[in-house]
Design an enzyme around this catalytic site. Structure first.
Site, PDB file in Angstrom:
ATOM      1  N   LYS A   1       0.086   3.659  13.146  1.00 18.90           N
ATOM      2  CA  LYS A   1      -0.308   2.269  13.425  1.00 18.90           C
ATOM      3  C   LYS A   1      -1.384   2.197  14.494  1.00 18.90           C
ATOM      4  O   LYS A   1      -2.286   1.351  14.413  1.00 18.90           O
ATOM      5  CB  LYS A   1       0.907   1.429  13.801  1.00 18.90           C
ATOM      6  CG  LYS A   1       1.842   1.303  12.600  1.00 18.90           C
ATOM      7  CD  LYS A   1       2.684   0.076  12.570  1.00 18.90           C
ATOM      8  CE  LYS A   1       3.090  -0.165  11.116  1.00 18.90           C
ATOM      9  NZ  LYS A   1       4.352  -0.699  10.866  1.00 18.90           N
TER      10      LYS A   1
ATOM     11  N   LYS B   1       3.992  -4.088   3.971  1.00 22.29           N
ATOM     12  CA  LYS B   1       3.746  -5.524   3.765  1.00 22.29           C
ATOM     13  C   LYS B   1       2.498  -6.013   4.479  1.00 22.29           C
ATOM     14  O   LYS B   1       1.929  -7.029   4.111  1.00 22.29           O
ATOM     15  CB  LYS B   1       4.974  -6.351   4.140  1.00 22.29           C
ATOM     16  CG  LYS B   1       5.381  -6.275   5.589  1.00 22.29           C
ATOM     17  CD  LYS B   1       6.539  -7.216   5.850  1.00 22.29           C
ATOM     18  CE  LYS B   1       7.738  -6.524   6.436  1.00 22.29           C
ATOM     19  NZ  LYS B   1       7.508  -5.745   7.661  1.00 22.29           N
TER      20      LYS B   1
ATOM     21  N   LYS C   1       2.782   5.069   2.197  1.00 27.49           N
ATOM     22  CA  LYS C   1       3.903   4.137   2.041  1.00 27.49           C
ATOM     23  C   LYS C   1       3.411   2.726   1.737  1.00 27.49           C
ATOM     24  O   LYS C   1       2.419   2.274   2.320  1.00 27.49           O
ATOM     25  CB  LYS C   1       4.689   4.143   3.361  1.00 27.49           C
ATOM     26  CG  LYS C   1       5.980   3.383   3.336  1.00 27.49           C
ATOM     27  CD  LYS C   1       6.568   3.293   4.744  1.00 27.49           C
ATOM     28  CE  LYS C   1       5.911   2.195   5.542  1.00 27.49           C
ATOM     29  NZ  LYS C   1       6.801   1.236   6.187  1.00 27.49           N
TER      30      LYS C   1
HETATM   31  N1  AQP Z   1       7.563   1.415   1.332  1.00 25.94           N
HETATM   32  C1  AQP Z   1       8.820   1.363   1.709  1.00 25.94           C
HETATM   33  N2  AQP Z   1       9.770   1.984   0.992  1.00 25.94           N
HETATM   34  C2  AQP Z   1      11.075   1.927   1.371  1.00 25.94           C
HETATM   35  N3  AQP Z   1      11.505   1.258   2.451  1.00 25.94           N
HETATM   36  C3  AQP Z   1      10.586   0.626   3.192  1.00 25.94           C
HETATM   37  N4  AQP Z   1      10.668  -0.119   4.314  1.00 25.94           N
HETATM   38  C4  AQP Z   1       9.439  -0.548   4.670  1.00 25.94           C
HETATM   39  N5  AQP Z   1       8.530  -0.105   3.794  1.00 25.94           N
HETATM   40  C5  AQP Z   1       9.210   0.642   2.871  1.00 25.94           C
HETATM   41  C6  AQP Z   1      11.913  -0.421   4.992  1.00 25.94           C
HETATM   42  O1  AQP Z   1      11.962  -1.828   5.192  1.00 25.94           O
HETATM   43  C7  AQP Z   1      12.633  -2.092   6.412  1.00 25.94           C
HETATM   44  C8  AQP Z   1      11.869  -3.064   7.254  1.00 25.94           C
HETATM   45  O2  AQP Z   1      10.712  -2.531   7.750  1.00 25.94           O
HETATM   46  P1  AQP Z   1       9.909  -3.249   8.921  1.00 25.94           P
HETATM   47  O3  AQP Z   1       9.296  -4.485   8.461  1.00 25.94           O
HETATM   48  O4  AQP Z   1      10.758  -3.441  10.114  1.00 25.94           O
HETATM   49  O5  AQP Z   1       8.908  -2.139   9.287  1.00 25.94           O
HETATM   50  P2  AQP Z   1       8.063  -1.167   8.434  1.00 25.94           P
HETATM   51  O6  AQP Z   1       8.883   0.013   8.045  1.00 25.94           O
HETATM   52  O7  AQP Z   1       6.840  -0.886   9.251  1.00 25.94           O
HETATM   53  O8  AQP Z   1       7.722  -2.006   7.125  1.00 25.94           O
HETATM   54  P3  AQP Z   1       6.334  -2.355   6.541  1.00 25.94           P
HETATM   55  O9  AQP Z   1       6.561  -3.076   5.250  1.00 25.94           O
HETATM   56  O10 AQP Z   1       5.480  -1.129   6.505  1.00 25.94           O
HETATM   57  O11 AQP Z   1       5.817  -3.409   7.605  1.00 25.94           O
HETATM   58  P4  AQP Z   1       4.444  -3.502   8.365  1.00 25.94           P
HETATM   59  O12 AQP Z   1       3.368  -3.304   7.345  1.00 25.94           O
HETATM   60  O13 AQP Z   1       4.450  -4.871   8.945  1.00 25.94           O
HETATM   61  O14 AQP Z   1       4.460  -2.455   9.414  1.00 25.94           O
HETATM   62  C9  AQP Z   1      12.877  -0.750   7.094  1.00 25.94           C
HETATM   63  O15 AQP Z   1      14.204  -0.364   6.831  1.00 25.94           O
HETATM   64  C10 AQP Z   1      11.926   0.169   6.396  1.00 25.94           C
HETATM   65  O16 AQP Z   1      12.374   1.506   6.378  1.00 25.94           O
END
Ligand code: AQP
Length: 375
Positions: A152, A238, A235
């Site tokens: 990040k 969102k 990965k």
């Molecule tokens: N691609 C993924 N596959 C499986 N699990 C996923 N998670 C996120 N992306 C995937 C799981 O979703 C939960 C919430 O995640 P978060 O929003 O707290 O943080 P993150 O992992 O950083 O999710 P994003 O979607 O990638 O968010 P942004 O883009 O805002 O940083 C966690 O349990 C995570 O493992």
């Protein structure tokens, strides 16, 4: 106070008729069947999602789908982690809306607020207080090793990366440890943060006596790391802005179709699960299909013998749209009544505060903070 030994090792969990209802769940690399009636109903689960964009099928398969399954066996705390969201810049109006939206999606996906505590992180100030105390026990070396921080921060200008992004894992540790959590259902990307949480809890317990339960990581057997449709080596996230990167939980069926039909594959023709990075796109589609249908891998591979990537994509479109239909219908109902979501969150915060403050008070006593005298 609970002690380390209370961590959910899942000993005693065994094969039972619930196997058809509950999925395999992998806890620290050991796979178990869930029992429909837990012998330890008070074991605690905590998890959360950042309100930092539209929730994706990655968030669903990696986290929310597991949450729905565990709520019958555990006391669950599902948090909208808005304090984590501000570790990267956010628009204030959008962030507020997103917190309600994410809470509504939890419920639309099947979280039952009558059984599980649903709340917003910033409504419970103990999270910030414990995060500070834990930050004082965390080395910069440990935080520097976090791959999510590296990924990040690499997207931001050198020198402008916020301290919050750096110490994010200590806030996450506080979130989990406040509730004496036994198990944390998350996607594969959170494993390293969970290891740090356990290390911190272990160190604190060693220094001050048993204070925290050591939480176990609960990783789903399929969909643990859903990859980007436009780049299957990264990965699905969102907050990615590319139009063809992710399927959002609220995407209408035609949009889901457009995105999945354009998913990057390879120049081959073999439809089978594979660790080969060259075939990551097809593997990703198969894992999404597996996550949404619950069908076994052999049966899935058998289904696509002699078929092409176009057939696979069409089947994935159908499975995803079928899975999203009830979620979208329930979400549409919920958005008619914002007061309902607000009341769920108010109740959830009151329940969460009561538990979190007990742990925080113990921690404050143990580190030597003076209690305020009654007036
Ligand atoms: N691609 C993924 N596959 C499986 N699990 C996923 N998670 C996120 N992306 C995937 C799981 O979703 C939960 C919430 O995640 P978060 O929003 O707290 O943080 P993150 O992992 O950083 O999710 P994003 O979607 O990638 O968010 P942004 O883009 O805002 O940083 C966690 O349990 C995570 O493992």
């Amino acid at each position: 106070m609970p002690h380390n030994g209370r961590g959910v090792t899942m000993r005693g969990m065994m094969r039972c008729t619930a196997a058809s209802v509950f999925p395999f769940i992998t806890i620290r690399k050991v796979t178990f069947f869930y029992m429909s009636i837990s012998p330890r109903p008070q074991k605690v689960v905590f998890s959360g999602v950042k309100p930092s964009g539209s929730l994706t099928i990655g968030n669903y398969l990696g986290a929310l789908k597991q949450w729905v399954h565990v709520q019958s066996d555990f006391k669950c705390y599902f948090c909208v982690v808005d304090m984590h969201a501000i570790t990267v810049p956010q628009d204030a109006v959008e962030l507020r809306d997103a917190a309600r939206h994410v809470a509504a999606l939890y419920i639309a996906c099947g979280i039952d607020p009558a059984r599980s505590t649903v709340f917003v992180q910033s409504h419970v100030s103990a999270h910030a207080e414990l995060a500070w105390i834990l930050a004082c026990f965390t080395s910069m070396g440990a935080l520097n090793r976090m791959t999510q921080f590296k990924d990040k921060s690499a997207k931001q200008e050198v020198g402008s990366v916020g301290t919050g992004l750096f110490i994010y894992p200590t806030l996450m540790a506080a979130d989990i440890l406040l509730y004496q959590t036994d198990a944390v259902p998350v996607g594969d990307d959170q494993k390293q943060h969970l290891e740090l949480t356990r290390d911190l809890a272990g160190r604190f317990n060693y220094l001050y006596g048993d204070t925290f339960v050591l939480p176990e990581t609960m990783i789903p057997p399929s969909g643990a790391r859903v990859m980007g449709l436009d780049d299957p080596l990264h990965k699905m996230s969102k907050s990615e802005t590319s139009d063809f990167h992710a399927v959002a939980l609220l995407d209408p069926p035609d949009k889901v179709k457009k995105k999945l039909m354009r998913a990057v594959t390879d120049s081959g023709s073999q439809i089978s699960f594979s660790d080969d990075p060259e075939r990551a796109g097809v593997n990703n589609l198969l894992e999404i299909y597996e996550g949404f249908t619950g069908e076994g891998r052999e049966s899935i591979e058998g289904r696509f013998v002699g078929k092409g990537y176009g057939d696979l994509k069409k089947a994935v479109v159908e499975a995803v749209n079928e899975g999203l239909k009830p979620i979208q219908a329930r979400y549409a109902e919920l958005t008619h009544d914002a007061r309902y979501i607000d009341s769920v969150l108010a109740n959830g915060a009151a329940q969460a505060r009561a538990i979190a403050n007990q742990t925080l008070d113990t921690v404050k006593d143990r580190v030597g903070f003076l209690r305020p005298a009654p007036l």
